[in-house]
Design a protein around this motif. Structure first.
Motif, mmCIF file in Angstrom:
data_model
loop_
_atom_site.group_PDB
_atom_site.id
_atom_site.type_symbol
_atom_site.label_atom_id
_atom_site.label_comp_id
_atom_site.label_asym_id
_atom_site.label_seq_id
_atom_site.Cartn_x
_atom_site.Cartn_y
_atom_site.Cartn_z
ATOM 1 N N THR A 160 90.007 61.892 65.444
ATOM 2 C CA THR A 160 89.227 61.696 66.667
ATOM 3 C C THR A 160 88.143 60.649 66.472
ATOM 4 O OG1 THR A 160 89.638 63.997 67.311
ATOM 5 C CG2 THR A 160 87.827 62.866 68.407
ATOM 6 N N ALA A 161 87.465 60.709 65.315
ATOM 7 C CA ALA A 161 86.438 59.712 65.016
ATOM 8 C C ALA A 161 87.047 58.309 64.926
ATOM 9 C CB ALA A 161 85.724 60.064 63.712
ATOM 10 N N ALA A 162 88.229 58.221 64.318
ATOM 11 C CA ALA A 162 88.904 56.921 64.213
ATOM 12 C C ALA A 162 89.276 56.387 65.587
ATOM 13 C CB ALA A 162 90.149 57.054 63.339
ATOM 14 N N THR A 163 89.681 57.281 66.486
ATOM 15 C CA THR A 163 90.011 56.866 67.852
ATOM 16 C C THR A 163 88.787 56.276 68.544
ATOM 17 O OG1 THR A 163 91.678 58.610 68.032
ATOM 18 C CG2 THR A 163 90.895 57.625 70.082
ATOM 19 N N ALA A 188 92.330 52.963 67.715
ATOM 20 C CA ALA A 188 92.348 53.089 69.173
ATOM 21 C C ALA A 188 93.666 53.673 69.663
ATOM 22 C CB ALA A 188 92.094 51.727 69.820
ATOM 23 N N ASP A 189 94.764 53.294 69.007
ATOM 24 C CA ASP A 189 96.083 53.770 69.432
ATOM 25 C C ASP A 189 96.276 55.265 69.203
ATOM 26 O OD1 ASP A 189 96.849 51.301 70.324
ATOM 27 O OD2 ASP A 189 97.984 50.767 68.526
ATOM 28 N N LEU A 190 95.477 55.859 68.332
ATOM 29 C CA LEU A 190 95.616 57.297 68.067
ATOM 30 C C LEU A 190 95.327 58.137 69.309
ATOM 31 C CD1 LEU A 190 93.901 57.540 64.560
ATOM 32 C CD2 LEU A 190 96.336 57.845 65.064
ATOM 33 N N VAL A 235 85.707 51.432 70.512
ATOM 34 C CA VAL A 235 84.463 50.661 70.627
ATOM 35 C C VAL A 235 84.577 49.325 69.903
ATOM 36 C CG1 VAL A 235 82.014 50.630 70.002
ATOM 37 C CG2 VAL A 235 83.027 52.706 70.945
ATOM 38 N N LEU A 236 85.102 49.336 68.690
ATOM 39 C CA LEU A 236 85.186 48.111 67.894
ATOM 40 C C LEU A 236 86.183 47.099 68.458
ATOM 41 C CD1 LEU A 236 84.991 49.649 64.304
ATOM 42 C CD2 LEU A 236 83.173 48.518 65.594
ATOM 43 N N ARG A 237 87.178 47.589 69.163
ATOM 44 C CA ARG A 237 88.124 46.676 69.815
ATOM 45 C C ARG A 237 87.602 46.183 71.166
ATOM 46 N NH1 ARG A 237 90.861 43.647 67.511
ATOM 47 N NH2 ARG A 237 92.500 43.511 69.079
ATOM 48 N N LEU A 279 78.945 45.492 68.736
ATOM 49 C CA LEU A 279 79.943 46.108 67.859
ATOM 50 C C LEU A 279 81.349 45.574 68.093
ATOM 51 C CD1 LEU A 279 78.727 49.819 68.061
ATOM 52 C CD2 LEU A 279 78.651 48.333 66.046
ATOM 53 N N ALA A 280 81.629 45.123 69.294
ATOM 54 C CA ALA A 280 82.992 44.682 69.628
ATOM 55 C C ALA A 280 83.423 43.533 68.716
ATOM 56 C CB ALA A 280 83.062 44.249 71.087
#
Length: 200
Positions: free
Chosen positions: A140-143, A46-48, A148-150, A33-34
């Motif tokens: 929260t889901a976006a965080t 991630a920044d959230l 994970v994606l980053r 996924l990364a």
């Protein structure tokens, strides 16, 4: 719900601790996924979970609650936020899990995910439950997805934080509801007592 979250958290933590098959599958999924998704968008997600982003939101919501006279609710929210490092940091040190694409350790559970869930969730409850809880869930889901994606966290790092905080918040909510129920029954009993005395 709190008990189910706690049981799932214990299972996930055990797998991470013993480097079990679930942890191995998690790491394969994390590597796959990364790097996916637009970098600017996943980085934003991630920044959230960064404390300088999430904590001012909670502070503003707590100030609003205090202004509305909900001092106890604001205190509970602050206590929940204080529990995040108290619970997460010892687990990070104990499990010492390596992160993706790095030799550094201390990645489980994800502190950014826990910060996001508690800060945005508590802020939503303090301001307007019905309208803002879905917004908090999306943030929260976006965080978690961004982390994970980053490639900043394994998926189980995120899941573990969600389960841990879900268990803590769910348990706190159950205790609060039970106390409110007892207080309501006690108040009803006191109100009915004069009536019973008049009938005797």
């Amino acid at each position: 719900m709190a008990l189910l979250s706690l049981c799932a958290f214990v299972l996930v933590t055990w797998q991470v601790a013993v480097r079990g098959p679930l942890a191995a599958l998690d790491e394969r999924a994390g590597r796959a996924l990364a790097g996916r998704g637009p970098a600017w968008l996943t980085e934003l997600g991630a920044d959230l979970g960064n404390p300088p982003v999430a904590l001012p939101v909670l502070a503003a919501a707590a100030a609003y609650a205090l202004w509305r006279g909900r001092r106890r609710a604001a205190l509970y929210a602050g206590a929940a936020m204080a529990l995040v490092p108290a619970l997460v940091v010892p687990l990070k040190l104990l499990l010492d899990r390596p992160g993706p694409f790095t030799d550094a350790t201390g990645y489980y559970p994800s502190g950014h995910t826990a910060t996001s869930l508690v800060a945005y969730g508590a802020a939503a409850l303090l301001v307007h439950r019905r309208a803002l809880v879905p917004v908090a869930a999306v943030l929260t889901a976006a965080t978690g997805a961004g982390l994970v994606l980053r490639g900043y966290h394994w998926p189980l790092d995120v899941a573990g934080s969600l389960l841990l905080c879900g268990a803590v918040l769910g348990g706190a909510g159950a205790v609060r509801a039970a106390r409110a129920g007892r207080a309501g029954r006690a108040g009803a009993g006191r109100a009915a007592a004069p009536g019973r005395q008049r009938q005797s």
